[in-house]
Write an enzyme that holds these catalytic residues in place. Structure first.
Site, PDB file in Angstrom:
ATOM      1  CG  ASN A   9      -1.776   1.295   1.482  1.00 38.54           C
ATOM      2  OD1 ASN A   9      -1.696   2.133   0.414  1.00 38.54           O
ATOM      3  ND2 ASN A   9      -2.260   1.405   2.486  1.00 38.54           N
ATOM      4  CD1 TRP A  10       3.469   1.087  -2.916  1.00 38.46           C
ATOM      5  CD2 TRP A  10       3.580   2.461  -5.041  1.00 38.46           C
ATOM      6  NE1 TRP A  10       4.223   0.284  -3.982  1.00 38.46           N
ATOM      7  CE2 TRP A  10       4.274   1.017  -5.011  1.00 38.46           C
ATOM      8  CE3 TRP A  10       3.408   3.406  -5.965  1.00 38.46           C
ATOM      9  CZ2 TRP A  10       4.686   0.788  -6.264  1.00 38.46           C
ATOM     10  CZ3 TRP A  10       4.037   3.004  -7.130  1.00 38.46           C
ATOM     11  CH2 TRP A  10       4.702   1.827  -7.223  1.00 38.46           C
ATOM     12  CE  LYS A  11      -0.092   3.335   4.902  1.00 37.22           C
ATOM     13  NZ  LYS A  11      -0.059   3.277   6.168  1.00 37.22           N
ATOM     14  CD  GLU A  98      -2.964   5.323   6.855  1.00 34.12           C
ATOM     15  OE1 GLU A  98      -2.596   5.442   5.512  1.00 34.12           O
ATOM     16  OE2 GLU A  98      -1.906   4.990   7.488  1.00 34.12           O
ATOM     17  CD  GLU A 168      -3.251  -2.208   7.250  1.00 36.42           C
ATOM     18  OE1 GLU A 168      -2.308  -2.508   6.702  1.00 36.42           O
ATOM     19  OE2 GLU A 168      -3.893  -1.335   7.109  1.00 36.42           O
ATOM     20  N   GLY A 174       2.831   2.356  10.927  1.00 41.43           N
ATOM     21  CA  GLY A 174       3.827   3.451  10.664  1.00 41.43           C
ATOM     22  C   GLY A 174       4.388   3.408  12.112  1.00 41.43           C
ATOM     23  CB  SER A 214       5.444  -1.931  11.994  1.00 42.49           C
ATOM     24  OG  SER A 214       5.267  -0.463  12.288  1.00 42.49           O
ATOM     25  N   GLY A 235       2.872  -1.044   4.143  1.00 38.00           N
ATOM     26  CA  GLY A 235       3.120   0.247   3.918  1.00 38.00           C
ATOM     27  C   GLY A 235       4.404   0.504   3.646  1.00 38.00           C
ATOM     28  N   GLY A 236       4.862   1.294   4.617  1.00 30.62           N
ATOM     29  CA  GLY A 236       6.577   1.877   4.347  1.00 30.62           C
ATOM     30  C   GLY A 236       7.564   0.804   3.640  1.00 30.62           C
TER      31      GLY A 236
HETATM   32  P1  13P Z   1       3.174   0.397   7.676  1.00 32.73           P
HETATM   33  O1  13P Z   1       3.719  -0.864   7.192  1.00 32.73           O
HETATM   34  O2  13P Z   1       3.832   1.476   7.129  1.00 32.73           O
HETATM   35  O3  13P Z   1       2.950   0.357   9.339  1.00 32.73           O
HETATM   36  O4  13P Z   1       1.658   0.669   7.032  1.00 32.73           O
HETATM   37  C1  13P Z   1       0.830  -0.551   7.078  1.00 32.73           C
HETATM   38  C2  13P Z   1      -0.458   0.054   6.571  1.00 32.73           C
HETATM   39  O5  13P Z   1      -1.178   0.957   6.729  1.00 32.73           O
HETATM   40  C3  13P Z   1      -0.786  -0.978   5.161  1.00 32.73           C
HETATM   41  O6  13P Z   1      -1.933  -0.508   4.687  1.00 32.73           O
END
Ligand code: 13P
Length: 251
Positions: A9-11, A98, A168, A174, A214, A235-236
């Site tokens: 998920n690149w956000k 989010e 999640e 994050g 994470s 995510g990250g």
């Molecule tokens: P992180 O991996 O950055 O914690 O984010 C997780 C996430 O929200 C994936 O949708």
């Protein structure tokens, strides 16, 4: 049997040129390593059509991070499920914490989004998870159950069979603070039992339940080794090909 899946998920990250370069890099890495799981990248709307042209979508799935809760019309700035599908994307993340937290996406809105995604042939990756206070109060099961009931349990069996779940915990997103593999396994097993209660054991056993929060190359193998953890929503670590592939290779 259910699929193992690692989805990025690149956000709200990467410009179009940066996103194209990353997608090509991930595509090449996936082709080279023949992963033991399905690999998906979920990217900003602006990138979808261009990325679809540079990846082999039979090897690397493409998805959006959201879609509108209306079919079409006067909703300035929104992007419909049909528009997403027309880019070649096959997946859509819905109900990310989010979106719930910053954009007021309550379950009634999410039900409409899920219905439109399914109507347009998109596979929803539906996110659920508790915030820290709820975890500390021991209410995590109650919270995820009500998110399932309110967001998804209106679906028919056939419709629900198309859904991917992502658990999640909001406190792990994050923050660098990952749920332990045992914590993940416990709640994933609970989620599966709630699905079994509603749709029967077969559908529950066939539903992929991903962990997100994470997740990184150093903890993915331990998480994915748990019987009810069928992969991750990343995510990250999905923004660096090497880290993302490190997680893919955990399978
Ligand atoms: P992180 O991996 O950055 O914690 O984010 C997780 C996430 O929200 C994936 O949708």
């Amino acid at each position: 049997m259910r699929k193992n899946i690692v989805a990025g998920n690149w956000k709200m990250n990467t410009t179009l040129p940066e996103g194209l370069a990353l997608a090509k890099e991930v595509n090449d890495a996936v082709m080279a390593c023949r992963p033991n799981c399905d690999v998906i990248i979920c990217v900003p709307f602006t990138h979808l059509a261009s990325i679809d042209h540079v990846i082999d979508s039979t090897k690397l799935g493409l998805g959006a991070e959201n879609c509108a809760d209306h079919k079409s019309g006067a909703y300035t700035g929104e992007v419909s499920a049909a528009m997403v599908a027309s880019t070649g994307a096959k997946y859509v993340i819905l109900g990310h914490s989010e979106r719930r937290q910053y954009y007021g996406e309550v379950s009634a809105i999410l039900r409409d989004k899920v219905a439109l995604a399914l109507e347009n042939g998109l596979t929803p990756i539906f996110c659920i998870g508790e915030v820290l206070e709820e975890r500390e109060a021991g209410k995590q099961n109650e919270v995820v159950k009500s998110q399932l009931v309110e967001g998804l349990f209106n679906l028919s069996k056939d419709e629900f069979a198309k859904i991917i779940i992502a658990y999640e915990p909001v406190w792990a997103i994050g923050t660098g603070k990952t749920a332990t593999a045992d914590q993940a396994e416990e709640i994933h097993a609970f989620i599966r039992s709630a699905i079994a209660e509603k749709y029967g054991k077969e559908i529950a056993e066939n539903t992929s339940i991903l962990y997100g929060g994470s997740c990184k190359p150093s903890n993915a193998a331990e998480l994915f080794a748990k019987p009810n953890v069928d992969g991750g929503l990343i995510g990250g670590a999905s923004l660096k090909c090497e880290d993302f592939m490190g997680i893919v290779k955990a399978f």
